[in-house]
Each structure stands twice: as C-alpha cells, then as structure tokens.
Design a protein around this motif. Structure first.
Motif, mmCIF file in Angstrom:
data_model
loop_
_atom_site.group_PDB
_atom_site.id
_atom_site.type_symbol
_atom_site.label_atom_id
_atom_site.label_comp_id
_atom_site.label_asym_id
_atom_site.label_seq_id
_atom_site.Cartn_x
_atom_site.Cartn_y
_atom_site.Cartn_z
ATOM 1 N N LEU A 48 0.828 -1.212 0.000
ATOM 2 C CA LEU A 48 0.000 0.000 0.000
ATOM 3 C C LEU A 48 0.861 1.261 0.000
ATOM 4 N N VAL A 49 1.947 1.242 0.743
ATOM 5 C CA VAL A 49 2.827 2.411 0.819
ATOM 6 C C VAL A 49 3.630 2.560 -0.471
ATOM 7 N N SER A 50 4.175 1.459 -0.975
ATOM 8 C CA SER A 50 5.002 1.546 -2.183
ATOM 9 C C SER A 50 4.182 1.959 -3.406
ATOM 10 N N GLU A 51 2.928 1.556 -3.447
ATOM 11 C CA GLU A 51 2.045 1.930 -4.565
ATOM 12 C C GLU A 51 1.325 3.261 -4.298
ATOM 13 N N ARG A 52 1.648 3.901 -3.195
ATOM 14 C CA ARG A 52 1.123 5.210 -2.799
ATOM 15 C C ARG A 52 -0.401 5.221 -2.573
ATOM 16 N N TYR A 53 -0.935 4.079 -2.184
ATOM 17 C CA TYR A 53 -2.327 4.063 -1.738
ATOM 18 C C TYR A 53 -2.415 4.728 -0.371
ATOM 19 N N VAL A 54 -1.381 4.527 0.423
ATOM 20 C CA VAL A 54 -1.311 5.103 1.761
ATOM 21 C C VAL A 54 -0.068 5.975 1.840
ATOM 22 N N ASP A 55 -0.283 7.218 2.238
ATOM 23 C CA ASP A 55 0.826 8.157 2.430
ATOM 24 C C ASP A 55 0.435 9.033 3.621
ATOM 25 N N ASP A 56 1.084 8.810 4.756
ATOM 26 C CA ASP A 56 0.698 9.517 5.977
ATOM 27 C C ASP A 56 0.900 11.019 5.867
ATOM 28 N N GLU A 57 1.907 11.460 5.140
ATOM 29 C CA GLU A 57 2.120 12.905 4.989
ATOM 30 C C GLU A 57 0.994 13.527 4.167
ATOM 31 N N ARG A 58 0.633 12.885 3.075
ATOM 32 C CA ARG A 58 -0.472 13.378 2.241
ATOM 33 C C ARG A 58 -1.769 13.371 3.042
ATOM 34 N N TYR A 59 -1.999 12.282 3.792
ATOM 35 C CA TYR A 59 -3.186 12.181 4.629
ATOM 36 C C TYR A 59 -3.225 13.322 5.641
ATOM 37 N N CYS A 60 -2.093 13.552 6.295
ATOM 38 C CA CYS A 60 -2.014 14.592 7.319
ATOM 39 C C CYS A 60 -2.316 15.971 6.723
ATOM 40 N N ARG A 61 -1.730 16.258 5.568
ATOM 41 C CA ARG A 61 -1.947 17.545 4.907
ATOM 42 C C ARG A 61 -3.439 17.764 4.627
ATOM 43 N N LEU A 62 -4.096 16.758 4.093
ATOM 44 C CA LEU A 62 -5.528 16.871 3.777
ATOM 45 C C LEU A 62 -6.378 16.936 5.046
ATOM 46 N N PHE A 63 -6.021 16.140 6.037
ATOM 47 C CA PHE A 63 -6.750 16.109 7.303
ATOM 48 C C PHE A 63 -6.707 17.483 7.971
ATOM 49 N N VAL A 64 -5.513 18.078 8.036
ATOM 50 C CA VAL A 64 -5.352 19.387 8.680
ATOM 51 C C VAL A 64 -6.191 20.432 7.948
ATOM 52 N N ARG A 65 -6.075 20.468 6.630
ATOM 53 C CA ARG A 65 -6.824 21.465 5.856
ATOM 54 C C ARG A 65 -8.332 21.282 6.046
ATOM 55 N N ASP A 66 -8.791 20.037 6.010
ATOM 56 C CA ASP A 66 -10.216 19.752 6.140
ATOM 57 C C ASP A 66 -10.751 20.142 7.519
ATOM 58 N N LYS A 67 -10.059 19.764 8.578
ATOM 59 C CA LYS A 67 -10.550 20.019 9.929
ATOM 60 C C LYS A 67 -10.524 21.504 10.280
ATOM 61 N N ILE A 68 -9.556 22.233 9.754
ATOM 62 C CA ILE A 68 -9.492 23.665 10.052
ATOM 63 C C ILE A 68 -10.553 24.426 9.265
ATOM 64 N N LYS A 69 -10.638 24.172 7.978
ATOM 65 C CA LYS A 69 -11.554 24.948 7.135
ATOM 66 C C LYS A 69 -13.019 24.535 7.279
ATOM 67 N N HIS A 70 -13.279 23.233 7.346
ATOM 68 C CA HIS A 70 -14.667 22.773 7.343
ATOM 69 C C HIS A 70 -15.230 22.528 8.739
ATOM 70 N N ASN A 71 -14.432 21.939 9.609
ATOM 71 C CA ASN A 71 -14.914 21.668 10.963
ATOM 72 C C ASN A 71 -14.650 22.832 11.911
ATOM 73 N N LYS A 72 -13.834 23.789 11.447
ATOM 74 C CA LYS A 72 -13.489 24.985 12.232
ATOM 75 C C LYS A 72 -12.829 24.610 13.555
ATOM 76 N N TRP A 73 -11.843 23.715 13.468
ATOM 77 C CA TRP A 73 -11.081 23.288 14.628
ATOM 78 C C TRP A 73 -9.834 24.146 14.761
ATOM 79 N N GLY A 74 -9.378 24.312 15.983
ATOM 80 C CA GLY A 74 -8.114 24.975 16.251
ATOM 81 C C GLY A 74 -6.962 23.985 16.213
ATOM 82 N N ARG A 75 -5.754 24.505 16.333
ATOM 83 C CA ARG A 75 -4.544 23.693 16.225
ATOM 84 C C ARG A 75 -4.508 22.557 17.241
ATOM 85 N N ARG A 76 -4.857 22.829 18.482
ATOM 86 C CA ARG A 76 -4.754 21.802 19.526
ATOM 87 C C ARG A 76 -5.683 20.619 19.253
#
Length: 162
Positions: A48-76
């Motif tokens: 999964l990692v070698s075929e780039r199905y799973v990439d924790d950095e990419r996931y983290c980048r999208l997760f952070v953007r989504d939670k801040i903009k859409h869920n209106k969460w703070g950093r903590r």
C-alpha cells in the motif's frame, strides 16, 4: 465472519484507499480486526505504501486542511486528532506549522462574534471567560483566542454593529 485471505484483504484495502484518503494506522486496525497475520499485515502495508495508496504525509496535509476549514477546529484539537490516528509528530508538526495564525483568526473571529451576541445579559468579564473556554474546547490556542476576544471588544467599544 469468514477469515479473509491476504489477497482479499489487499483488494479490499486498495479499493478503500482508492475511494478516500486513509492513514497507515487505519489500515493496520482494519487488518487487525480482520485477523490478518502480522507477517501478512507487513506485506500488505508495504504494498500500500510503495504503490502510494497510503501516504501519511499526504493524509495529514488533507486532514489538517479539512478540519481547520470545514470543521473549524483549532490547532490543539487537530493535533489531538492526529495523535489519535498515530500520525508521527515529525510528519504533523511541520504541516501544522504551515498554517498561519491569520487562518485561525479568520475562522475564530466570526464564531466569537456570533457567540457574543448570545451573551447579552452577562458582564464583559463573564462573557469573555465563557468565550475563551468555548474556543479552547474547539482547540484554539489562548493567544489566538485573546486576539479574537480583544478584537470583538474593540469593535463593541467603537460602536460597530455586532
């Protein structure tokens, strides 16, 4: 539940990752629930990692953007959610550091202003304390909260409409 073979598990996980972004922890938890052996889990995760199905950095980048903009969460709150997903701090910290304080301020200011309208019968001190507790519960840092509360107070004093 019927025991899945390694090939069936790999097929299900690749299909799942093709539909939405997932982190490695979510994949290992699914395999653990499916009672896949540790050796098979390691082979599947490597694929999964070698075929780039799973990439924790990419996931983290999208997760952070989504939670801040859409869920209106703070950093903590975002940090806590990433910790719960077992995203390494060496991945999450630089991504969270990329988010400018102005983004948090732009999200929190209107929310504070809106909540302030609901607190008409309170003293300024009590209203500010409640607003601060509420914003901290949403994961905002105290320095961001203070800037927003002070900004709303200044608008009140200038006679600007809330």
């Amino acid at each position: 539940m019927k025991q899945l073979t390694e090939q069936e598990a790999l097929f299900r996980l690749t299909a799942l990752c093709s539909q939405a972004e997932h982190c490695s922890y979510e994949m290992t938890e699914k395999m653990r629930k499916w009672q896949i052996s540790d050796e098979a889990q390691a082979r599947i995760m490597q694929h999964l990692v070698s075929e780039r199905y799973v990439d924790d950095e990419r996931y983290c980048r999208l997760f952070v953007r989504d939670k801040i903009k859409h869920n209106k969460w703070g950093r903590r709150k975002v940090e806590q959610a990433l910790w719960a997903k077992h995203i390494d701090g060496s991945i999450s910290k630089p991504i969270l550091d990329e988010v400018d304080d102005e983004e948090y301020l732009a999200i929190l200011r209107p929310m504070i202003k809106s909540r302030r309208k609901q607190m008409k019968d309170m003293s300024e001190y009590e209203a500010n304390a409640r607003l601060a507790r509420w914003a901290m519960g949403r994961g905002f840092t105290f320095d961001i909260i203070r800037q927003c509360i002070d900004g709303v107070d200044e608008l009140d004093e200038d006679g600007a409409e809330n």
